[in-house]
Design a protein around this motif. Structure first.
Motif, mmCIF file in Angstrom:
data_model
loop_
_atom_site.group_PDB
_atom_site.id
_atom_site.type_symbol
_atom_site.label_atom_id
_atom_site.label_comp_id
_atom_site.label_asym_id
_atom_site.label_seq_id
_atom_site.Cartn_x
_atom_site.Cartn_y
_atom_site.Cartn_z
ATOM 1 N N SER A 17 0.854 -1.186 0.000
ATOM 2 C CA SER A 17 0.000 0.000 0.000
ATOM 3 C C SER A 17 0.887 1.232 0.000
ATOM 4 C CB SER A 17 -0.877 0.041 1.251
ATOM 5 O OG SER A 17 -1.706 -1.093 1.322
ATOM 6 N N VAL A 18 0.512 2.216 -0.801
ATOM 7 C CA VAL A 18 1.202 3.500 -0.795
ATOM 8 C C VAL A 18 0.493 4.352 0.246
ATOM 9 C CG1 VAL A 18 1.920 5.500 -2.138
ATOM 10 C CG2 VAL A 18 1.719 3.269 -3.258
ATOM 11 N N GLN A 61 6.842 -0.818 7.330
ATOM 12 C CA GLN A 61 6.783 0.436 6.572
ATOM 13 C C GLN A 61 8.177 0.816 6.087
ATOM 14 O OE1 GLN A 61 4.828 3.811 8.257
ATOM 15 N NE2 GLN A 61 2.876 2.740 8.498
ATOM 16 N N PHE A 62 8.205 1.295 4.851
ATOM 17 C CA PHE A 62 9.455 1.658 4.207
ATOM 18 C C PHE A 62 9.277 2.981 3.470
ATOM 19 C CE2 PHE A 62 9.172 -2.866 4.650
ATOM 20 C CZ PHE A 62 10.428 -3.238 5.091
ATOM 21 N N GLU A 63 10.372 3.726 3.381
ATOM 22 C CA GLU A 63 10.381 4.973 2.625
ATOM 23 C C GLU A 63 11.288 4.772 1.414
ATOM 24 O OE1 GLU A 63 10.957 9.622 3.649
ATOM 25 O OE2 GLU A 63 12.532 8.289 4.372
ATOM 26 N N VAL A 64 10.798 5.128 0.242
ATOM 27 C CA VAL A 64 11.559 5.010 -0.996
ATOM 28 C C VAL A 64 11.625 6.391 -1.632
ATOM 29 C CG1 VAL A 64 11.648 3.953 -3.284
ATOM 30 C CG2 VAL A 64 10.858 2.610 -1.320
ATOM 31 N N GLY A 90 7.990 8.161 -1.332
ATOM 32 C CA GLY A 90 6.766 7.442 -1.024
ATOM 33 C C GLY A 90 6.959 6.624 0.236
ATOM 34 N N VAL A 91 5.904 6.515 1.015
ATOM 35 C CA VAL A 91 5.911 5.658 2.195
ATOM 36 C C VAL A 91 5.012 4.466 1.873
ATOM 37 C CG1 VAL A 91 5.339 5.478 4.647
ATOM 38 C CG2 VAL A 91 6.281 7.621 3.724
ATOM 39 N N PHE A 92 5.571 3.279 2.054
ATOM 40 C CA PHE A 92 4.887 2.050 1.665
ATOM 41 C C PHE A 92 4.698 1.130 2.862
ATOM 42 C CE2 PHE A 92 7.002 3.645 -2.050
ATOM 43 C CZ PHE A 92 6.131 3.391 -3.088
ATOM 44 N N GLN A 93 3.553 0.483 2.896
ATOM 45 C CA GLN A 93 3.284 -0.609 3.829
ATOM 46 C C GLN A 93 3.435 -1.883 3.001
ATOM 47 O OE1 GLN A 93 2.184 -0.213 7.158
ATOM 48 N NE2 GLN A 93 2.199 -2.419 7.504
ATOM 49 N N ILE A 94 4.397 -2.724 3.366
ATOM 50 C CA ILE A 94 4.695 -3.919 2.578
ATOM 51 C C ILE A 94 4.657 -5.130 3.492
ATOM 52 C CG2 ILE A 94 6.414 -5.090 1.152
ATOM 53 C CD1 ILE A 94 7.414 -2.268 0.367
#
Length: 163
Positions: A17-18, A61-64, A90-94
């Motif tokens: 999810s973004v 959560q990760f930041e790209v 972007g911050v992503f929930q992976i």
């Protein structure tokens, strides 16, 4: 005779999810106008791309960040026309990505999700900056990832032979 061993559970599907997108840093310099230039120019555009990813404090959560350096020079005179630097994040929930596949996932799939928005920002800023809108070619993030792995392997081999 039927196999009586219980079926292994199928791995859960990957979920991404973004959560947020944002411009972390941006600058645009219209060098042509600053130097008083005008008239017919034939732009030659170069684009450098770097990608950075990091884990956030919240679980999964990760930041790209996609970092672009775009330079445009006149083909005939090689005079600078404009310079644009953009860091788009972007911050992503992976979830459910195996650990050994997380690094390529972050540096390939996440930038693919962000790229249409990066392209739009570049187009709008170059247009609003006094130039025709620059529509970036699609970036092959898989190719970028592979090239970086090759570059790192060559650097490590070089360092190993020097030591």
């Amino acid at each position: 005779m039927a196999d009586e061993t219980p079926a292994q559970e199928a791995p859960a599907g990957i979920k991404m999810s973004v959560l947020a997108q944002y411009i972390r840093d941006m600058s645009f310099e219209n060098i042509l106008v600053q130097k008083g230039g005008a008239g017919d120019v034939t732009p030659d555009v170069s684009v450098q791309v770097n990608i950075d990813a990091k884990k956030r404090t919240v679980e999964n959560q990760f930041e790209v960040i996609i970092k672009l350096m775009i330079k445009s020079n006149d083909k005939a005179s090689e005079a600078a026309l404009f310079l644009m630097e953009l860091e788009y994040g972007g911050v992503f929930q992976i979830e459910n990505v195996p650990e050994d596949q997380l690094h390529p996932f972050l540096l390939i799939e996440c930038p693919r999700m962000l790229f249409p928005f990066v392209r739009r920002v570049v187009s709008d800023v170059t247009r609003d900056g006094g130039f025709p809108p620059l529509n970036l070619e699609t970036i092959d993030f898989l190719q970028l990832y592979r090239a970086e792995l090759t570059r790192r392997a060559e650097a490590e081999a070089k360092n190993a032979t020097v030591s």
